[in-house]
Design a protein around this motif. Sequence first.
Motif, short mmCIF file in Angstrom:
data_model
loop_
_atom_site.label_atom_id
_atom_site.label_comp_id
_atom_site.label_asym_id
_atom_site.label_seq_id
_atom_site.Cartn_x
_atom_site.Cartn_y
_atom_site.Cartn_z
N LEU A 22 55.78 47.02 122.77
CA LEU A 22 55.96 46.95 121.33
C LEU A 22 56.36 45.56 120.89
N ALA A 23 57.25 44.93 121.66
CA ALA A 23 57.67 43.57 121.34
C ALA A 23 56.49 42.62 121.41
N ALA A 24 55.62 42.83 122.41
CA ALA A 24 54.46 41.97 122.55
C ALA A 24 53.51 42.15 121.38
N MET A 25 53.32 43.41 120.94
CA MET A 25 52.46 43.66 119.79
C MET A 25 52.98 42.92 118.56
N ALA A 26 54.30 42.98 118.37
CA ALA A 26 54.90 42.32 117.21
C ALA A 26 54.70 40.82 117.29
N SER A 39 48.39 55.97 102.32
CA SER A 39 49.12 56.67 103.36
C SER A 39 48.49 56.42 104.73
N THR A 40 49.33 56.32 105.74
CA THR A 40 48.86 56.22 107.11
C THR A 40 49.56 57.28 107.95
N GLU A 41 49.02 57.58 109.10
CA GLU A 41 49.58 58.60 109.97
C GLU A 41 51.02 58.27 110.34
N GLY A 42 51.92 59.22 110.14
CA GLY A 42 53.31 59.03 110.52
C GLY A 42 54.20 58.45 109.45
N ASP A 43 53.67 58.20 108.25
CA ASP A 43 54.50 57.66 107.18
C ASP A 43 55.68 58.58 106.87
N MET A 44 56.82 57.98 106.59
CA MET A 44 57.97 58.72 106.09
C MET A 44 58.22 58.22 104.67
N ALA A 45 58.22 59.12 103.70
CA ALA A 45 58.28 58.70 102.31
C ALA A 45 59.21 59.59 101.49
N ILE A 46 59.80 58.98 100.47
CA ILE A 46 60.62 59.71 99.50
C ILE A 46 60.33 59.16 98.11
N THR A 161 62.59 60.56 125.37
CA THR A 161 61.68 60.41 126.51
C THR A 161 60.36 61.14 126.27
N ASP A 162 60.09 61.50 125.03
CA ASP A 162 58.88 62.23 124.66
C ASP A 162 57.69 61.27 124.68
N GLU A 163 56.85 61.38 125.68
CA GLU A 163 55.77 60.42 125.85
C GLU A 163 54.75 60.49 124.72
N ALA A 164 54.49 61.67 124.20
CA ALA A 164 53.55 61.79 123.08
C ALA A 164 54.09 61.08 121.85
N ALA A 165 55.39 61.23 121.59
CA ALA A 165 56.01 60.57 120.45
C ALA A 165 56.03 59.06 120.64
N ILE A 166 56.25 58.61 121.86
CA ILE A 166 56.24 57.17 122.14
C ILE A 166 54.84 56.60 121.94
N ALA A 167 53.82 57.34 122.38
CA ALA A 167 52.44 56.90 122.19
C ALA A 167 52.10 56.81 120.71
N ALA A 168 52.60 57.78 119.91
CA ALA A 168 52.36 57.74 118.47
C ALA A 168 53.03 56.53 117.86
N MET A 169 54.21 56.16 118.37
CA MET A 169 54.90 54.96 117.90
C MET A 169 54.06 53.72 118.17
N GLN A 171 50.87 53.56 118.32
CA GLN A 171 49.78 53.55 117.36
C GLN A 171 50.24 53.02 116.01
N ARG A 172 51.45 53.38 115.60
CA ARG A 172 51.95 52.91 114.31
C ARG A 172 52.20 51.40 114.34
N VAL A 173 52.65 50.90 115.49
CA VAL A 173 52.87 49.45 115.60
C VAL A 173 51.54 48.72 115.54
N ARG A 174 50.52 49.27 116.19
CA ARG A 174 49.19 48.64 116.12
C ARG A 174 48.68 48.60 114.68
N ALA A 175 48.93 49.69 113.95
CA ALA A 175 48.50 49.74 112.54
C ALA A 175 49.23 48.69 111.72
#
Length: 213
Positions: A22-26, A39-46, A161-169, A171-175
């Motif tokens: 993630l640091a490398a992506m940044a 809107s993008t996948e995983g957005d948190m909005a109020i 340690t949820d690998e699926a959630a980490i993978a989704a993270m 993806q959000r960093v790539r976006a």
Amino acid sequence: MTDRKFRFAAMSRRAAVTGAALAAMAALAGCSGSGSGSSTEGDMAIGASEGAKVTVVEYASVTCGACAAWHDQVWPEFKAKYVETEKVRFVFREFPTPPADVATAGFLVARCAGEGQYFNVIGAIMDSQREWAAGTPPRQSLLRIAQEAGLSQEEFQRCVTDEAAIAAMEQRVRAAAAEGVSGTPTFFVNGERVSDVSLEGLSTVIDAALAEG
């Protein structure tokens, strides 16, 4: 600020490696981009509902000192003026910064706490930066915040340690990188990047957008 035991033992091997990724992506993200207000996948909005006249997007990290300062000094008034009145839709997008594995764990905890508690947990983690600076291990702070949000220690461990959630993270960093985000906090109002993120600076842009026919 970082506790090595937390970084490389308490989280999964993948999570620790992901921190570096993630640091490398940044670091490789460009400096330009539109900062789409859609809107993008995983957005948190109020605030206002999707499709609002004005959408404010913040890219931030729970390990970013400048982000914590903004949420401490600007967010309360901004929230009262624009979010609670539903004048704008406020979208928070996660962009982990070093130590990125700690930031990733923090974001995962906020999501595991549920949408209703997400923003409160984000704020609590940002506030805990003071504890880390005073020597409290980040894992200790994150576990406390998770428990205050209703998660057990076992649920906390599964969460970070949820690998699926980490993978989704990832993806959000790539976006975010594709939008040209290279640091935090970064703000966009209706897709246009705003450099002055004080309440006054944001209000100037937001109020002009609200006043448009």
